[in-house]
Design a protein around this motif. Structure first.
Motif, short mmCIF file in Angstrom:
data_model
loop_
_atom_site.label_atom_id
_atom_site.label_comp_id
_atom_site.label_asym_id
_atom_site.label_seq_id
_atom_site.Cartn_x
_atom_site.Cartn_y
_atom_site.Cartn_z
N MET A 1 0.85 -1.20 0.00
CA MET A 1 0.00 0.00 0.00
C MET A 1 0.89 1.26 0.00
O MET A 1 1.82 1.36 0.78
CB MET A 1 -0.90 0.02 1.23
CG MET A 1 -1.87 1.18 1.28
SD MET A 1 -3.21 1.02 0.10
CE MET A 1 -4.15 -0.35 0.79
N ILE A 2 0.57 2.16 -0.90
CA ILE A 2 1.31 3.42 -1.00
C ILE A 2 0.44 4.54 -0.46
O ILE A 2 -0.69 4.75 -0.93
CB ILE A 2 1.71 3.72 -2.46
CG1 ILE A 2 2.59 2.61 -3.02
CG2 ILE A 2 2.41 5.08 -2.55
CD1 ILE A 2 3.89 2.43 -2.28
N ASN A 3 0.94 5.25 0.55
CA ASN A 3 0.23 6.38 1.13
C ASN A 3 0.77 7.67 0.50
O ASN A 3 1.86 8.13 0.84
CB ASN A 3 0.41 6.40 2.65
CG ASN A 3 -0.48 7.43 3.31
OD1 ASN A 3 -0.62 8.54 2.82
ND2 ASN A 3 -1.08 7.06 4.44
N LEU A 4 0.02 8.23 -0.42
CA LEU A 4 0.48 9.44 -1.12
C LEU A 4 0.57 10.64 -0.18
O LEU A 4 1.39 11.54 -0.38
CB LEU A 4 -0.46 9.77 -2.28
CG LEU A 4 -0.51 8.74 -3.42
CD1 LEU A 4 -1.41 9.23 -4.54
CD2 LEU A 4 0.89 8.45 -3.97
N SER A 5 -0.24 10.65 0.85
CA SER A 5 -0.17 11.75 1.83
C SER A 5 1.17 11.73 2.55
O SER A 5 1.77 12.78 2.83
CB SER A 5 -1.31 11.63 2.84
OG SER A 5 -2.57 11.72 2.20
N GLN A 6 1.68 10.53 2.85
CA GLN A 6 3.00 10.42 3.50
C GLN A 6 4.11 10.85 2.54
O GLN A 6 5.08 11.48 2.95
CB GLN A 6 3.22 8.99 3.98
CG GLN A 6 2.36 8.61 5.18
CD GLN A 6 2.62 7.20 5.67
OE1 GLN A 6 3.41 6.46 5.08
NE2 GLN A 6 1.94 6.81 6.76
N TYR A 7 3.93 10.50 1.26
CA TYR A 7 4.89 10.99 0.25
C TYR A 7 4.93 12.52 0.27
O TYR A 7 6.00 13.15 0.23
CB TYR A 7 4.49 10.51 -1.14
CG TYR A 7 4.96 9.12 -1.50
CD1 TYR A 7 5.56 8.28 -0.56
CD2 TYR A 7 4.85 8.65 -2.80
CE1 TYR A 7 6.00 7.01 -0.90
CE2 TYR A 7 5.28 7.38 -3.17
CZ TYR A 7 5.85 6.57 -2.21
OH TYR A 7 6.28 5.32 -2.57
#
Length: 750
Positions: free
Chosen positions: A1-7
């Motif tokens: 799972m990729i969390n774009l907000s964390q990016y």
């Protein structure tokens, strides 16, 4: 799972060092691996994965280095990350698919990209609307505005907006794909699906870009063959023997590479010209590989290289036409082609001439490359002779009427349009033009000059100060030409270089005067520019007053300064019988004045009255590293040791403001390089030649009081070690040491 907000949180980290490290550690290896796997499935082989990781790593280490830390502190580097599938075709790579996480725009992008030239070619061929109609509605179109930003363009407006970019020379990359906000969670598989989706959607666009790159690579190979022909070419023109010598091919800094050539007769330079090897027609925004040849800064040949491409043997017939205002262009063309026949160059259909035959299957020319290149040079020289551009004429027995040109440019000779000079003050365009020249100027310096000239709406006055040879006049000319999209060597009818004379004592030096003795108004170049600027108010007119402090500036420039400040007209005369010269004239806002000054005992100081009304820039820093990188490879290899010592010598002189500029370095390098071309029996020892250029070009400006005592000691030690105890340079230093001890001051001249 990729969390774009964390990016996005990583991209928002203020500290550059921390940001670059965390972005790289979090994203690079992961996405490089994912795209590698995807590319293997899509392509199998013949690709590589390019990422932003190397930039992140380099910036991270630079930010830890005190030498670079300050300049890296407030950059946007590390506020995005991308991974790309690329393929190399010829000597260039083409980007097939990109995944980009952009923290500045807070968007995740998936796209295929095409150059402006490629998309413009689709517009010209009528294919763009078809290609766009085959894309799903959720595939969006973006134009690059900077390294970190893009501007979305409505599909229905794409053709209109790109067409509007042609004249101002705006050439953005165009992206076709998806944009997702940098927020929320996404499965890796979903992002891979997006990549696959864009890949499928843009298949036709990608295939077009690949085919175009392959064609350009083939055309580039043809131009590389011609550029590689460097042997001097001997030719008889109008019954006289001439030799054509070719210079080095410039390093590839843009889509156009330049190679100078010189026509000589018995060792005397007659005229110089340039070969241009271009991937695109930058001026018209066309995706067409071209070989152009100019003479004296004016273009005379513009050949489409792609006509040679195919499966068989292709003869390279080039059409010739003249397009000069107020002249019989047909008569000029017939005269030019007749001269080609007389000099052994085949002609057909009264408008085409043959330069060579290309065999596609073997990727070579049928004729000797030296002969083909010689034909190009000779044809350009004969065309220059016929139309009079640059007032160049061969000696010939029959009478020839002199024809003057109304303009010049690297432009298509097959076109019948009159050449139009289009100015553009977009700094991105100007900077790229200057950086793509062979001259060495830092971007910050160019930016400062640009702002100084354009920040004020009605007053444009800059003074360039510094040691001799740092390129003050070159920079002024380079900037003015860049505004019009011209190369440094091209003639610019909107640029006037006026050398200042020591006897200028009042405003008549610039504005002229009525002579009662001659019964006429004595016109000056400065006044001509002002009058022309009033006629063409939409065109910027540049005036360079070279060595402006050879005379007292406040004396001869006072009328100009007063006219700019007060917006009042300057009186010229009060006569009624002078129709062509106005009685008064104002300084229009499209006049840009640049003055260059040297500060030495032969010049005058600049008064506060002048300084208060100008931006004063100092060009004393010399970037010899960049200068050396642009010198021909062979010369760098031969003279590396000599350059290293000269660079060290310059660093010794710099703290005392006695260092030398690019001109001095270039002339020393040229002399030493020319020396190595002599027969061995005539060559001197290399350190003897180094000694001579130092004593002839560097030491004559050496002077000072007891403050240079340590400098003389340092020079003596280095000259003894590198040049020898019998060297001329060492002798001068020893003498100057003795004079300094006796008189308290010394100079090179006795």
């Amino acid at each position: 799972m990729i969390n774009l907000s964390q990016y996005q949180q990583l991209f928002d980290i203020d500290n550059t060092t921390e940001r670059c490290k965390k972005v790289n550690d979090t994203m690079d290896q992961f996405w490089k691996s994912e795209l590698d796997q995807l590319a293997g499935e899509l392509l199998g082989q013949d690709y590589r994965i390019a990422t932003y990781g190397q930039t992140l790593v380099t910036t991270y280490h630079d930010s830890l280095n005190p030498k670079y830390a300050e300049q890296k502190k407030d950059t946007n580097i590390g506020k995005r990350y991308f991974a790309q599938i690329v393929r190399k075709i010829g000597n260039k790579e083409i980007i097939l698919l990109t995944l980009e996480f952009n923290g500045v725009e807070q968007q995740m992008y998936v796209y295929t990209e095409l150059s402006f030239y490629q998309v413009n070619a689709l517009i010209k061929s009528g294919q763009l609307s078809t290609e766009l109609s085959e894309l799903d509605s959720d595939v969006r179109v973006f134009a690059r505005t900077s390294s970190f930003t893009k501007n979305e363009i409505e599909r229905s407006l794409l053709e209109q907006e790109l067409s509007a970019m042609v004249k101002p020379r705006i050439r953005p990359w165009i992206y076709f794909g998806l944009a997702i906000p940098m927020e929320g969670n996404y499965e890796v598989a979903d992002i891979i699906k997006m990549l696959n989706y864009v890949w499928e959607q843009t298949t036709a666009l990608r295939n077009y870009a690949l085919e175009d790159r392959q064609q350009n690579a083939k055309a580039a190979h043809i131009m590389e063959l011609i550029a590689s022909a460097g042997k001097p070419y001997s030719v008889s023109l109008f019954g006289h023997s001439y030799q054509i010598y070719y210079g080095a091919l410039e390093t590839d800094k843009s889509n156009v590479r330049e190679q100078g050539f010189t026509l000589k007769r018995e060792g005397q330079t007659i005229v110089q010209g340039t070969f241009y090897y271009g991937e695109y027609n930058e001026r018209k925004g066309l995706n067409k590989p071209v070989l152009a040849v100019d003479v004296g800064g004016s273009n005379h040949i513009y050949a489409n290289v792609s006509v040679l491409l195919g499966d068989d043997r292709k003869e390279w017939w080039i059409q010739k036409s003249f397009k000069m205002m107020n002249h019989d262009n047909e008569a000029l063309k017939h005269r030019a082609l007749d001269l080609l026949r007389q000099h052994g160059i085949p002609v057909r259909n009264e408008n085409e001439y043959l330069t060579g035959t290309y065999i596609n299957s073997e990727q070579r020319f049928e004729e000797d490359l030296t002969e083909i290149k010689g034909r190009f040079a000779c044809a350009a020289l004969l065309f220059a002779h016929v139309n009079g551009r640059g007032k160049f004429k061969f000696l010939e027995t029959e009478d020839q009427s002199t024809v003057e040109s109304e303009g010049n440019s690297i432009d298509d000779d097959n076109s019948n349009e009159i050449i139009e000079y289009i100015s553009n003050f977009d700094f991105t365009v100007i900077n790229e033009t200057i950086q793509n020249s062979s001259l060495t100027f830092d971007k910050d310096l160019i930016l400062d000059l640009h702002l100084n000239l354009t920040a004020l709406d009605e007053k444009h006055f800059v003074i360039l100060s510094g040691i001799s040879g740092t390129g003050k006049t070159q920079l002024a000319k380079l900037y003015a030409n860049a505004v019009y999209g011209l190369s440094y060597g091209a003639d610019n009818p909107y640029l006037s270089l006026i050398p200042v004379r020591p006897d200028w004592s009042d405003g008549t030096a610039l504005f002229g005067y009525y002579s009662s003795f001659e019964h006429q108004y004595i016109m000056t170049e400065f006044l001509k520019v002002l009058m022309h600027a009033h006629e063409e108010r939409e065109k910027p007119h540049f005036i360079v007053l070279d060595e402006m402090n050879l005379a007292r500036v406040e004396y001869y420039l006072s009328d100009y300064l007063s006219g700019v400040e007060s917006h009042k007209e300057i009186p010229l005369h009060n006569r009624n019988d002078l129709e062509e010269i106005p009685g008064k004239i104002s300084i229009p806002p499209n006049v840009y004045l640049i003055g260059t000054i040297n500060v030495d005992e032969t010049t005058h100081s600049i008064s506060d009255k002048v300084l208060d009304r100008a931006f004063v820039m100092t060009l004393s820093d010399v970037d010899l590293k960049t200068f050396w990188s642009r010198v021909e490879d062979g010369v760098r290899l031969e003279l590396q040791n000599e350059f290293t010592f000269l660079k060290k010598l310059n660093s010794m002189l710099t703290p005392y403001h006695l260092h030398f500029g690019y001109r001095t370095m270039n002339e020393m390098i040229q002399k030493m390089s020319r020396h190595l071309t002599l027969e061995v029996e005539y060559q001197l020892a290399r350190k003897v030649m180094l000694d001579r250029v130092i004593s002839e070009k560097v030491l004559p400006k050496l002077r000072g009081d007891d403050r240079i005592t340590e400098l003389l000691v340092e020079l003596k030690e280095n000259f003894t070690e590198h040049l020898g105890e019998e060297s001329t340079s060492l002798g001068h230093i020893i003498r100057m040491e003795k004079e300094l001890a006796r008189y308290g001051a010394t100079q090179f001249w006795r």
